[in-house]
Design an enzyme around this catalytic site. Structure first.
Site, mmCIF file in Angstrom:
data_model
loop_
_atom_site.group_PDB
_atom_site.id
_atom_site.type_symbol
_atom_site.label_atom_id
_atom_site.label_comp_id
_atom_site.label_asym_id
_atom_site.label_seq_id
_atom_site.Cartn_x
_atom_site.Cartn_y
_atom_site.Cartn_z
ATOM 1 N N ARG A 183 17.992 54.903 -15.218
ATOM 2 C CA ARG A 183 17.425 56.163 -14.724
ATOM 3 C C ARG A 183 18.085 56.481 -13.391
ATOM 4 N NH1 ARG A 183 11.192 57.935 -14.232
ATOM 5 N NH2 ARG A 183 11.598 58.267 -16.423
ATOM 6 N N HIS A 211 15.820 63.319 -21.082
ATOM 7 C CA HIS A 211 14.997 62.112 -21.139
ATOM 8 C C HIS A 211 14.791 61.774 -22.620
ATOM 9 C CE1 HIS A 211 12.310 59.036 -20.047
ATOM 10 N NE2 HIS A 211 11.464 59.694 -19.263
ATOM 11 N N LYS A 241 25.543 48.335 1.117
ATOM 12 C CA LYS A 241 26.781 47.969 1.825
ATOM 13 C C LYS A 241 27.893 48.948 1.499
ATOM 14 C CE LYS A 241 25.753 43.054 1.037
ATOM 15 N NZ LYS A 241 26.231 41.916 0.235
ATOM 16 N N ARG A 243 5.895 54.355 -16.146
ATOM 17 C CA ARG A 243 5.862 54.165 -17.595
ATOM 18 C C ARG A 243 7.191 53.739 -18.197
ATOM 19 N NH1 ARG A 243 1.999 57.259 -16.199
ATOM 20 N NH2 ARG A 243 3.593 58.082 -14.845
ATOM 21 N N THR A 244 8.234 54.477 -17.850
ATOM 22 C CA THR A 244 9.506 54.224 -18.542
ATOM 23 C C THR A 244 10.016 52.833 -18.207
ATOM 24 O OG1 THR A 244 9.926 56.591 -18.395
ATOM 25 C CG2 THR A 244 11.776 55.217 -19.044
HETATM 26 C C1 NCD Z 1 8.694 62.014 -16.840
HETATM 27 C C2 NCD Z 1 10.048 61.893 -16.189
HETATM 28 O O1 NCD Z 1 10.342 60.935 -15.492
HETATM 29 O O2 NCD Z 1 10.827 62.827 -16.429
HETATM 30 N N1 NCD Z 1 7.932 60.845 -16.690
HETATM 31 C C3 NCD Z 1 8.047 59.882 -17.642
HETATM 32 O O3 NCD Z 1 9.092 59.316 -17.849
HETATM 33 N N2 NCD Z 1 6.960 59.655 -18.379
HETATM 34 C C4 NCD Z 1 7.945 63.201 -16.428
HETATM 35 C C5 NCD Z 1 7.760 63.467 -14.969
HETATM 36 O O4 NCD Z 1 8.139 62.682 -14.119
HETATM 37 O O5 NCD Z 1 7.187 64.516 -14.692
#
Ligand code: NCD
Length: 312
Positions: free
Chosen positions: A110, A138, A89, A60-61
């Site tokens: 991320r 997040h 590397k 999703r993100t």
């Molecule tokens: C969440 C995350 O990555 O923290 N997912 C997301 O971004 N929708 C929740 C999860 O992974 O449980």
């Protein structure tokens, strides 16, 4: 409200927000939805390049940021798999950030380590948005969670919210608790097995602004909650396989639980992915909001990209 509140800013933690800045981004999101419905925002970020650096899996993100950037007319570069980069590397994290910094106008990152977003932001001159750093935070998930609550319930204050699941490692929980704490009169019920309770230090730091009640059994869920916010066990952050086995599906939203503890006007949320914690029989229930919630992520991220690049 002032344009430019977000211009050029890193978005790292909910700690940097307040009620005014949250309200501002939710307002910009509504504006983006209106523009997008009229097909009027596809050139807003024309000529900009967004770098998406995902050192940890994401559906999703990653894709909502990618779609958001492209819907605003920006180009997208980045990585999703470090095995195809020079990191194999031996190139350092910092050097990798420096390189993308030179190729882009904004970095979305991320990473599995807590604190890595702040570390990256020190190296990058362009704004950096934290798309999840380990078990830490997040923030963009919280903005879309708050947008979802506000658009369904009409307010972000005087709410009773149940948060359930892995409250120790769940970064969405940590950010959402902070976000809700900027609005008055909220009470949060935290349902988790003892081993997965919210970190005590975090709990203490929030308690002057939000009422927190820890519970351990489904029977303790109050029947008048406005929101149920469920989360999965964060198995990638677990060290004990035995504990993981015991904790798996400790609490599950199903028809039986909803009939016993739910009410008509509540909504059910989950950041997803769900790994069995919400039974599929709930998906057609009008209170199930998790797919709409994921979709809202697109618009909130469009608003955020446009705001940080000072175009809205
Ligand atoms: C969440 C995350 O990555 O923290 N997912 C997301 O971004 N929708 C929740 C999860 O992974 O449980």
């Amino acid at each position: 409200m002032s344009k430019g509140l977000y211009a050029g800013k890193d978005i790292l933690s909910l700690a940097q927000f307040d009620r005014k800045s949250i309200d501002k981004i939710l307002h910009s999101t509504k504006k983006i939805i209106a523009l997008s419905n009229k097909n009027k925002c596809s050139n807003l970020l024309k000529g900009s390049i967004i770098a998406l650096l995902f050192f940890e899996p994401s559906t999703r993100t990653y894709n909502s940021f990618s779609s958001a950037a492209q819907r605003l007319g920006a180009g997208v570069i980045g990585l999703r798999d470090i095995s195809v980069t020079s990191m194999v590397k031996g190139e350092t994290f910092e050097d990798t950030i420096r390189i993308y910094n030179g190729y882009s106008d904004l970095i979305v990152m991320r990473h599995p380590e807590s604190g890595s977003a702040a570390q990256g932001a020190v190296v990058a001159d362009v704004p950096l948005i934290n798309a999840g750093d380990g078990a830490n935070e997040h923030p963009t998930q919280t903005l879309l969670d708050l947008f979802t609550i506000k658009s369904k319930l009409g307010r972000l204050s005087n709410l009773k919210i149940l948060m359930a699941g892995d409250l120790l490692y769940g970064r969405t929980i940590r950010s959402l608790l902070q976000g809700l704490s900027y609005y008055e009169g909220n009470t949060v019920y935290l349902l988790s097995p003892k081993e997965l309770r919210l970190d005590k230090k975090i709990k203490r730091s929030l308690e002057s602004r939000i009422k927190i009640v820890e519970i351990e059994k489904e029977s303790q869920i109050p029947t008048d909650c406005n929101v149920w916010y469920w989360t999965r066990i964060q198995k990638e952050r677990f060290t004990s396989k035995n504990l993981l086995k015991r904790m798996k599906n400790a609490f599950v939203v199903n028809k039986k639980l909803l009939d016993a503890k739910g009410n008509k006007s509540m909504i059910i949320m989950h950041p997803l992915p769900r790994i069995g914690e919400i039974s599929e029989e709930i998906d057609t229930d009008p209170r199930a909001m998790y797919f709409q919630q994921a979709k809202n992520g697109l618009y909130v991220r469009m608003a955020l990209l446009a705001s940080v690049l000072n175009k809205i």
